[in-house]
Write a protein that holds these residues in place. Structure first.
Motif, PDB file in Angstrom:
ATOM      1  N   TYR A 144      -9.026  -5.183  -2.440  1.00  0.00           N
ATOM      2  CA  TYR A 144      -9.090  -6.002  -3.654  1.00  0.00           C
ATOM      3  C   TYR A 144      -9.418  -7.453  -3.272  1.00  0.00           C
ATOM      4  O   TYR A 144      -9.011  -7.941  -2.212  1.00  0.00           O
ATOM      5  CB  TYR A 144      -7.761  -5.927  -4.408  1.00  0.00           C
ATOM      6  CG  TYR A 144      -7.403  -4.516  -4.812  1.00  0.00           C
ATOM      7  CD1 TYR A 144      -7.897  -3.955  -5.982  1.00  0.00           C
ATOM      8  CD2 TYR A 144      -6.593  -3.733  -3.979  1.00  0.00           C
ATOM      9  CE1 TYR A 144      -7.588  -2.634  -6.324  1.00  0.00           C
ATOM     10  CE2 TYR A 144      -6.281  -2.425  -4.316  1.00  0.00           C
ATOM     11  CZ  TYR A 144      -6.784  -1.885  -5.493  1.00  0.00           C
ATOM     12  OH  TYR A 144      -6.485  -0.588  -5.822  1.00  0.00           O
TER      13      TYR A 144
ATOM     14  N   THR B 264     -12.299  -4.854  -7.439  1.00  0.00           N
ATOM     15  CA  THR B 264     -11.929  -3.647  -6.700  1.00  0.00           C
ATOM     16  C   THR B 264     -13.134  -3.160  -5.906  1.00  0.00           C
ATOM     17  O   THR B 264     -14.201  -2.899  -6.474  1.00  0.00           O
ATOM     18  CB  THR B 264     -11.474  -2.530  -7.660  1.00  0.00           C
ATOM     19  OG1 THR B 264     -10.389  -3.016  -8.453  1.00  0.00           O
ATOM     20  CG2 THR B 264     -11.026  -1.298  -6.885  1.00  0.00           C
TER      21      THR B 264
ATOM     22  N   LYS C 203     -18.273   1.857  -4.697  1.00  0.00           N
ATOM     23  CA  LYS C 203     -18.159   1.282  -6.035  1.00  0.00           C
ATOM     24  C   LYS C 203     -17.602  -0.140  -5.947  1.00  0.00           C
ATOM     25  O   LYS C 203     -16.840  -0.471  -5.034  1.00  0.00           O
ATOM     26  CB  LYS C 203     -17.224   2.125  -6.909  1.00  0.00           C
ATOM     27  CG  LYS C 203     -17.718   3.536  -7.206  1.00  0.00           C
ATOM     28  CD  LYS C 203     -16.711   4.276  -8.083  1.00  0.00           C
ATOM     29  CE  LYS C 203     -17.181   5.695  -8.391  1.00  0.00           C
ATOM     30  NZ  LYS C 203     -16.198   6.440  -9.213  1.00  0.00           N
TER      31      LYS C 203
ATOM     32  N   LYS D 255      -9.633   2.735   2.097  1.00  0.00           N
ATOM     33  CA  LYS D 255     -10.528   3.325   1.104  1.00  0.00           C
ATOM     34  C   LYS D 255     -10.876   2.318   0.021  1.00  0.00           C
ATOM     35  O   LYS D 255     -11.994   2.294  -0.492  1.00  0.00           O
ATOM     36  CB  LYS D 255      -9.854   4.555   0.484  1.00  0.00           C
ATOM     37  CG  LYS D 255     -10.786   5.477  -0.268  1.00  0.00           C
ATOM     38  CD  LYS D 255     -11.688   6.214   0.679  1.00  0.00           C
ATOM     39  CE  LYS D 255     -12.581   7.227  -0.063  1.00  0.00           C
ATOM     40  NZ  LYS D 255     -13.559   7.829   0.852  1.00  0.00           N
ATOM     41  N   THR D 256      -9.871   1.493  -0.316  1.00  0.00           N
ATOM     42  CA  THR D 256     -10.052   0.520  -1.395  1.00  0.00           C
ATOM     43  C   THR D 256      -9.409  -0.807  -1.001  1.00  0.00           C
ATOM     44  O   THR D 256      -8.309  -0.810  -0.419  1.00  0.00           O
ATOM     45  CB  THR D 256      -9.399   1.016  -2.702  1.00  0.00           C
ATOM     46  OG1 THR D 256      -9.937   2.294  -3.036  1.00  0.00           O
ATOM     47  CG2 THR D 256      -9.669   0.043  -3.843  1.00  0.00           C
TER      48      THR D 256
ATOM     49  N   GLU E  43     -14.522  -0.280  -3.385  1.00  0.00           N
ATOM     50  CA  GLU E  43     -14.273   1.066  -2.869  1.00  0.00           C
ATOM     51  C   GLU E  43     -15.329   1.412  -1.825  1.00  0.00           C
ATOM     52  O   GLU E  43     -16.533   1.250  -2.062  1.00  0.00           O
ATOM     53  CB  GLU E  43     -14.316   2.091  -4.010  1.00  0.00           C
ATOM     54  CG  GLU E  43     -13.233   1.874  -5.055  1.00  0.00           C
ATOM     55  CD  GLU E  43     -13.331   2.878  -6.193  1.00  0.00           C
ATOM     56  OE1 GLU E  43     -13.318   4.096  -5.921  1.00  0.00           O
ATOM     57  OE2 GLU E  43     -13.450   2.435  -7.350  1.00  0.00           O
TER      58      GLU E  43
END
Length: 488
Positions: free
Chosen positions: A464, A452, A426, A461-462, A454
């Protein structure tokens, strides 16, 4: 008298060779190609151009048959006669990357003058193991060079694009070095038997694309709307393992292939074939536990030839499967394979990509993976190889598999410089189906002005990305020479 007879026979043989040589020269055309591929690491850029020379054969209608490798990713194609006195620009009329065949035609220039001394060659019929065939080459001075080869076996071989297998003769011959020999015609009894697609100089083994495949390709291209070879649309596994056979409850006298996957919308899917079925026969031909059947002409061949080598798009075939111990018969109307989540090639296609703040995003393809070198199947990133092996794990909501291919060190990517080969799930909360959806998702950062990102698996995992800084970096990258930040 005996000496005279021998002399006469020798003279006759030399006369025949002279006629054969003349026939060779009258049907051969040198094909000179300039090729250029897109860079895997910098998808906005192309690699340095390269040249390649082969021999094609003249067919009816002033069309020249050669391999797809001579036309794929080409920026210029030129035809040249045997003694190099005439040249003519050419264009691609039809190309099939899967079977490795291409048809060329003149593209402006003195067409009549170029072809005035040439004569088309007819396509021959199937040959058999033990038969002798001639491989044609040309010396630099235009003199024909004919090497006799012996057909040793017939098999289903992938010659250009990985994963696509077609009927191929494997012949033994000691080839000589000559110009324009990237691919060559094979001839039997004065007719075209096939095109040489590879030569192993160590073992002196030649692969020849069989005449049945060439005939189907030419017939398909005749109306100007080339469709391609059909597909059933299933993934299979052998049923050799005794424990697996016991689990499937297969009797000892039953062969068959386990259907591991049915591609959505494929001929098999439309016919009603399901994952977990055991494929027993196609068109009445019984399929063994390793996937082979008894072909009327060639003996044991892999089952895919029953679909791709004997039928065309739109044909109907009877398919028998075993489902929960019961035989079931279906009629499949053959079609072209649908688009894959991970395409087997991107030949003649410019890759989609996005550069954002220094992150480079691309759509995964086998062409990208093969850029990792000759042994790419073991040296390419493991998670991407796993995705290629099990695309069904990623198909939901996706048209293509988008991944972070590299990271350019910039103020926006500080701390993330080592990130690469991560599959994207995402962006800013939006699921990513392909590069166009990725570009759109980056248009709406969060209220905190952060993007963000993902990932589908792995760590982190994520992450920015500061929208203001990344926008500034994008403008700077354009100034530094990247022609466009995205394609797709």
């Amino acid at each position: 008298m005996k000496f005279f007879s021998l002399l006469s026979l020798t003279s006759a043989a030399m006369l025949c060779l002279a006629h054969a040589a003349a026939d060779v020269k009258n049907s051969l055309v040198r094909v000179n190609s300039t090729l250029q591929t897109w860079s895997a690491s910098q998808p906005w850029d192309k690699s340095a151009p390269s040249s390649r020379g082969a021999l094609g054969v003249l067919l009816q209608g002033k069309q020249v048959l050669t391999t797809a490798e001579m036309a794929a990713n080409s920026t210029y194609i030129e035809l040249e006669n045997a003694d190099s006195t005439r040249t003519l620009p050419a264009k691609v009329v039809a190309i099939d990357y899967e079977s490795n065949l291409a048809l060329l035609a003149p593209d402006n220039g003195d067409t009549e003058g170029f072809f005035k001394d040439l004569s088309p060659i007819a396509l021959g019929e199937a040959t058999h193991i033990g038969d002798k065939v001639d491989i044609w080459q040309l010396e630099d001075n235009g003199m024909p060079l004919i090497t006799q080869a012996t057909v040793q076996s017939v098999d289903i071989v992938s010659s250009f694009v990985r994963g696509h297998y077609f009927l191929t003769y494997e012949a033994k011959a000691s080839m000589q070095s000559a110009s324009s020999s990237f691919s060559l015609p094979a001839v039997k009894d004065g007719k075209l038997l096939g095109l040489l697609s590879s030569y192993d100089s160590k073992d002196q083994i030649i692969d020849i694309i069989a005449p049945e495949i060439i005939a189907a390709f030419i017939a398909d291209a005749a109306d100007g709307e080339y469709l391609g070879f059909p597909s059933l649309g299933i993934g299979i596994n052998s049923t050799v393992d005794p424990s697996f056979r016991l689990w499937l409850k297969l009797p000892e006298d039953v062969g068959g292939l386990y259907v591991t996957r049915v591609r959505k919308g494929s001929a098999a899917d439309q016919a009603g074939i399901l994952k977990g079925d055991v494929l027993l026969s196609i068109g009445g031909k019984t399929i063994g536990r390793r996937g082979y059947y008894d072909d009327d002409n060639y003996g044991r061949l892999f089952w895919s030839h029953l679909i791709r080598g004997q039928h065309k798009v739109g044909d109907s075939v009877k398919v028998t499967v075993l489902r929960e111990g019961e035989k079931k018969e279906f009629t499949a109307v053959l079609s072209r394979p649908g688009k894959n989540l991970i395409p087997s090639h991107t030949l003649d296609q410019s890759p989609n990509y996005l550069v954002k703040g220094g992150f480079i995003f691309q759509e995964l393809s086998v062409s990208y993976l093969s850029a990792f070198g000759k042994d790419w199947q073991s040296t390419a990133p493991l998670n991407l190889l796993d995705a290629m092996a099990s695309p069904e794990d990623y198909e939901k909501g996706r048209n293509k598999l988008v991944f972070l291919s590299a990271t350019i060190p910039t103020p926006a990517t500080t701390g993330y410089e080592s990130l690469r080969n991560f599959i994207i799930a995402k962006i800013n909360g939006q699921e990513i189906a392909d590069i166009p959806s990725l570009i759109k998702a980056f248009e709406t950062p969060g209220s905190d002005r952060l993007h963000t990102i993902e990932f589908a698996d792995g760590q982190p995992k994520t992450i920015y990305l500061d929208a203001r800084i990344s926008d500034a970096i994008d403008a700077e990258l354009l100034k530094r020479g990247i022609p466009a930040l995205s394609r797709g």
